[in-house]
Design a protein around this motif. Structure first.
Motif, PDB file in Angstrom:
ATOM      1  N   LEU A  20      12.764  -3.724 -42.289  1.00  0.00           N
ATOM      2  CA  LEU A  20      12.946  -2.864 -41.005  1.00  0.00           C
ATOM      3  C   LEU A  20      13.932  -3.385 -39.750  1.00  0.00           C
ATOM      4  O   LEU A  20      14.649  -2.473 -39.283  1.00  0.00           O
ATOM      5  N   LEU A  21      13.887  -4.743 -39.679  1.00  0.00           N
ATOM      6  CA  LEU A  21      15.092  -5.327 -38.844  1.00  0.00           C
ATOM      7  C   LEU A  21      16.284  -5.048 -39.091  1.00  0.00           C
ATOM      8  O   LEU A  21      17.295  -4.548 -38.536  1.00  0.00           O
ATOM      9  N   LEU A  22      16.538  -5.227 -40.505  1.00  0.00           N
ATOM     10  CA  LEU A  22      18.016  -4.823 -41.098  1.00  0.00           C
ATOM     11  C   LEU A  22      18.349  -3.313 -40.672  1.00  0.00           C
ATOM     12  O   LEU A  22      19.422  -2.938 -40.393  1.00  0.00           O
ATOM     13  N   THR A  23      17.328  -2.545 -41.148  1.00  0.00           N
ATOM     14  CA  THR A  23      17.725  -0.951 -40.729  1.00  0.00           C
ATOM     15  C   THR A  23      17.885  -0.772 -39.260  1.00  0.00           C
ATOM     16  O   THR A  23      18.996   0.050 -39.140  1.00  0.00           O
ATOM     17  N   PHE A  24      17.294  -1.450 -38.671  1.00  0.00           N
ATOM     18  CA  PHE A  24      17.344  -1.121 -37.034  1.00  0.00           C
ATOM     19  C   PHE A  24      18.736  -1.850 -36.637  1.00  0.00           C
ATOM     20  O   PHE A  24      19.505  -1.061 -35.811  1.00  0.00           O
ATOM     21  N   LEU A  25      19.345  -2.758 -37.183  1.00  0.00           N
ATOM     22  CA  LEU A  25      20.385  -3.307 -36.628  1.00  0.00           C
ATOM     23  C   LEU A  25      21.718  -2.513 -37.284  1.00  0.00           C
ATOM     24  O   LEU A  25      22.624  -2.313 -36.557  1.00  0.00           O
ATOM     25  N   ILE A  26      21.569  -1.993 -38.520  1.00  0.00           N
ATOM     26  CA  ILE A  26      22.249  -1.120 -39.040  1.00  0.00           C
ATOM     27  C   ILE A  26      22.520   0.155 -38.022  1.00  0.00           C
ATOM     28  O   ILE A  26      23.666   0.648 -37.629  1.00  0.00           O
ATOM     29  N   VAL A  27      21.477   0.568 -37.744  1.00  0.00           N
ATOM     30  CA  VAL A  27      21.566   1.991 -36.899  1.00  0.00           C
ATOM     31  C   VAL A  27      21.978   1.614 -35.718  1.00  0.00           C
ATOM     32  O   VAL A  27      22.826   2.346 -35.123  1.00  0.00           O
ATOM     33  N   ALA A  28      21.757   0.447 -35.067  1.00  0.00           N
ATOM     34  CA  ALA A  28      22.180  -0.148 -33.611  1.00  0.00           C
ATOM     35  C   ALA A  28      23.907   0.051 -33.744  1.00  0.00           C
ATOM     36  O   ALA A  28      24.376   0.263 -32.989  1.00  0.00           O
ATOM     37  N   ALA A  29      24.175  -0.823 -34.919  1.00  0.00           N
ATOM     38  CA  ALA A  29      25.685  -1.186 -34.988  1.00  0.00           C
ATOM     39  C   ALA A  29      26.454   0.400 -35.206  1.00  0.00           C
ATOM     40  O   ALA A  29      27.624   0.466 -34.748  1.00  0.00           O
ATOM     41  N   THR A  30      25.707   1.105 -35.844  1.00  0.00           N
ATOM     42  CA  THR A  30      26.360   2.534 -36.408  1.00  0.00           C
ATOM     43  C   THR A  30      26.397   3.494 -34.999  1.00  0.00           C
ATOM     44  O   THR A  30      27.621   4.021 -34.730  1.00  0.00           O
ATOM     45  N   VAL A  31      25.473   3.473 -34.266  1.00  0.00           N
ATOM     46  CA  VAL A  31      25.546   4.224 -33.054  1.00  0.00           C
ATOM     47  C   VAL A  31      26.486   3.683 -32.357  1.00  0.00           C
ATOM     48  O   VAL A  31      26.972   4.254 -31.437  1.00  0.00           O
ATOM     49  N   ASP A  32      26.351   2.357 -31.872  1.00  0.00           N
ATOM     50  CA  ASP A  32      27.482   1.682 -30.894  1.00  0.00           C
ATOM     51  C   ASP A  32      28.940   2.214 -31.532  1.00  0.00           C
ATOM     52  O   ASP A  32      29.648   2.438 -30.394  1.00  0.00           O
ATOM     53  N   LYS A  33      29.314   2.091 -32.725  1.00  0.00           N
ATOM     54  CA  LYS A  33      30.583   2.527 -33.025  1.00  0.00           C
ATOM     55  C   LYS A  33      30.855   3.895 -32.735  1.00  0.00           C
ATOM     56  O   LYS A  33      32.022   4.529 -32.400  1.00  0.00           O
ATOM     57  N   PHE A  34      29.947   4.564 -33.383  1.00  0.00           N
ATOM     58  CA  PHE A  34      30.062   6.100 -33.044  1.00  0.00           C
ATOM     59  C   PHE A  34      30.144   6.624 -31.626  1.00  0.00           C
ATOM     60  O   PHE A  34      31.112   7.377 -31.435  1.00  0.00           O
ATOM     61  N   CYS A  35      29.598   6.148 -30.701  1.00  0.00           N
ATOM     62  CA  CYS A  35      29.600   6.354 -29.279  1.00  0.00           C
ATOM     63  C   CYS A  35      31.106   5.836 -28.737  1.00  0.00           C
ATOM     64  O   CYS A  35      31.380   6.619 -27.979  1.00  0.00           O
ATOM     65  N   GLU A  36      31.266   4.693 -29.219  1.00  0.00           N
ATOM     66  CA  GLU A  36      32.531   3.852 -28.506  1.00  0.00           C
ATOM     67  C   GLU A  36      33.797   4.988 -28.915  1.00  0.00           C
ATOM     68  O   GLU A  36      34.625   5.384 -28.064  1.00  0.00           O
ATOM     69  N   VAL A  37      33.685   5.732 -30.431  1.00  0.00           N
ATOM     70  CA  VAL A  37      34.955   6.555 -30.661  1.00  0.00           C
ATOM     71  C   VAL A  37      34.648   7.979 -30.287  1.00  0.00           C
ATOM     72  O   VAL A  37      35.833   8.486 -29.735  1.00  0.00           O
ATOM     73  N   TYR A  38      33.316   8.554 -30.282  1.00  0.00           N
ATOM     74  CA  TYR A  38      33.333   9.916 -30.097  1.00  0.00           C
ATOM     75  C   TYR A  38      32.889  10.323 -28.746  1.00  0.00           C
ATOM     76  O   TYR A  38      33.109  11.365 -28.419  1.00  0.00           O
ATOM     77  N   TYR A  39      31.904   9.583 -28.285  1.00  0.00           N
ATOM     78  CA  TYR A  39      31.329   9.858 -27.080  1.00  0.00           C
ATOM     79  C   TYR A  39      31.652   8.697 -26.062  1.00  0.00           C
ATOM     80  O   TYR A  39      30.489   7.987 -25.570  1.00  0.00           O
ATOM     81  N   PRO A  40      32.624   8.180 -25.422  1.00  0.00           N
ATOM     82  CA  PRO A  40      32.758   7.321 -24.573  1.00  0.00           C
ATOM     83  C   PRO A  40      32.154   7.446 -23.059  1.00  0.00           C
ATOM     84  O   PRO A  40      32.009   6.440 -22.367  1.00  0.00           O
ATOM     85  N   GLU A  41      31.709   8.818 -22.829  1.00  0.00           N
ATOM     86  CA  GLU A  41      31.087   9.004 -21.532  1.00  0.00           C
ATOM     87  C   GLU A  41      29.606   8.134 -21.968  1.00  0.00           C
ATOM     88  O   GLU A  41      28.832   8.152 -20.775  1.00  0.00           O
ATOM     89  N   TYR A  42      29.103   8.077 -22.924  1.00  0.00           N
ATOM     90  CA  TYR A  42      27.973   7.226 -23.198  1.00  0.00           C
ATOM     91  C   TYR A  42      28.090   5.842 -23.396  1.00  0.00           C
ATOM     92  O   TYR A  42      27.557   5.277 -24.410  1.00  0.00           O
ATOM     93  N   PHE A  43      28.864   5.266 -22.566  1.00  0.00           N
ATOM     94  CA  PHE A  43      29.398   3.874 -22.705  1.00  0.00           C
ATOM     95  C   PHE A  43      27.943   2.845 -22.859  1.00  0.00           C
ATOM     96  O   PHE A  43      28.169   1.728 -23.689  1.00  0.00           O
ATOM     97  N   PHE A  44      27.012   3.284 -22.153  1.00  0.00           N
ATOM     98  CA  PHE A  44      25.820   2.394 -22.079  1.00  0.00           C
ATOM     99  C   PHE A  44      25.072   2.224 -23.391  1.00  0.00           C
ATOM    100  O   PHE A  44      24.644   1.106 -23.639  1.00  0.00           O
ATOM    101  N   ILE A  45      25.244   3.114 -24.234  1.00  0.00           N
ATOM    102  CA  ILE A  45      24.588   3.158 -25.612  1.00  0.00           C
ATOM    103  C   ILE A  45      25.435   2.234 -26.316  1.00  0.00           C
ATOM    104  O   ILE A  45      24.898   1.654 -27.161  1.00  0.00           O
ATOM    105  N   THR A  46      26.669   2.339 -26.046  1.00  0.00           N
ATOM    106  CA  THR A  46      27.691   1.334 -26.777  1.00  0.00           C
ATOM    107  C   THR A  46      27.281   0.067 -26.741  1.00  0.00           C
ATOM    108  O   THR A  46      26.996  -0.897 -27.459  1.00  0.00           O
TER     109      THR A  46
END
Length: 343
Positions: A3-29
């Motif tokens: 569960l922790l591994l899944t959570f961290l993968i999701v967190a890392a994926t959302v982090d990169k996704f927002c950094e590239v495509y949604y810079p206005e949601y920088f707090f999520i990154t």
């Protein structure tokens, strides 16, 4: 752990996704990156704790808690410094410039810390591998290797998240290895099951030559039904588990023991020297006298053993060889009965 591994993968994926495509949601990154840095040593600690569960020392060997305490301390310090760095925006392990991620001043220090945690865990497992069930030993020893490799490549590559790829691959291999082991193990005693041992016996018979034969023994608890009826099945199970442990300890890496019936065990010794096989059987008998005492169980129990080297010229099949061992075992059982009756 998963569960922790899944959570961290999701967190890392959302982090990169927002950094590239949604810079206005920088707090999520920032949040995703913080969680990744703060919690991935916890994942390493849980893996180490999982491996530690497979190490089952005996009375002569106790677990060394130093490695686990070092892992706890490192995990706590990592969480502390990552949190301080994020709250006060200090470039300890990472920082952002114009909303672009950069490695911090002590990024490599932390990366080396993670690798060292993996290495120490791996060495801990290797050092205690004798206390891991041999059917799972190779899987447990190899489990941290891919994680270490993924972490090392992560440091070198930078842009690719190879550490979590290593986690995923190692857990997949672990799952397959454990499932394979579960299919060959007797659930009560931890020995191999009958089907697995008989396949091994057939392989040894097929490859045996007069100069390099092997030994085997059939073991049976005397009056086991009486033990169950008098003291209960829980006590009977305890007797079987202790007997299995004694046989495995005495046989070591030379032999494989399996439970082939209710209270019957078959020991296959891949040793062509009859003197060494005889020594193992003697050691088993001596060890049994130390664990069957009335002080421990409230009664004594006996074990009958029939053993023999495989006679290659006789060309016995696996079933015929087992029948020979069975006859020898019952001859010893009759001797025990006569001794008990005073004959």
């Amino acid at each position: 752990m998963l569960l922790l591994l899944t959570f961290l993968i999701v967190a890392a994926t959302v982090d990169k996704f927002c950094e590239v495509y949604y810079p206005e949601y920088f707090f999520i990154t920032r949040l995703g990156n913080y969680l990744t840095f703060a919690l991935d040593p916890l994942l390493l600690f849980l893996i180490l704790a999982y491996l530690d569960c497979w190490i089952v020392p005996n009375e002569d060997k106790k677990k060394n808690p130093v490695v686990m305490w070092l892992a706890r301390i490192y995990t706590g310090l990592n969480l502390l410094f990552v949190t301080i760095g994020e709250v006060f925006q200090l470039p300890f392990f990472y920082y952002y410039e114009n909303q672009v991620y950069h490695r911090g001043d002590y990024f490599l220090v932390r990366a080396v810390g993670n690798l060292l945690l993996c290495v120490f865990g791996w060495l801990y497992v290797i050092r205690n591998r004798a206390y891991i069930n041999k059917n799972y030993r190779n899987v447990m020893v190899g489990y941290p290797v891919i994680i270490m490799l993924g972490g090392l490549l992560q440091v070198v590559s930078g842009g690719l998240n190879l550490q979590y790829t290593g986690f995923i691959l190692s857990n997949l291999i672990l799952y397959i290895g454990v499932q394979r082991g579960d299919n060959t193990i007797d659930y009560l005693t931890g020995t191999v099951n009958r089907q697995t041992l008989e396949r091994q016996l057939e392989r040894l018979i097929k490859n045996a030559i007069p100069e390099r034969s092997f030994g085997a023994a059939l073991l049976d608890v005397d009056h086991f039904k009486l033990i169950n009826d008098t003291y209960g099945h829980a006590v009977g199970d305890k007797v079987l588990m202790e007997l299995a442990e004694v046989i495995q300890k005495c046989a070591g890496d030379m032999g494989t023991v399996g439970r082939i019936g209710g209270d019957e065990f078959l020991l296959v010794l891949e040793e062509y020297d009859e003197k060494k096989v005889r020594e193992v059987i003697h050691n088993i008998k001596q060890a049994i006298t130390l664990v069957r005492t009335p002080k421990k169980y409230g009664f004594e129990f006996g074990v009958s053993i029939g053993w023999s080297m495989y006679d290659v010229p006789a060309e016995l099949s696996a079933k015929e060889f087992q029948k020979t061992l069975d006859v020898l075992m019952y001859e010893e059982k009759e001797t025990h009965h006569h001794e008990h009756a005073g004959i």
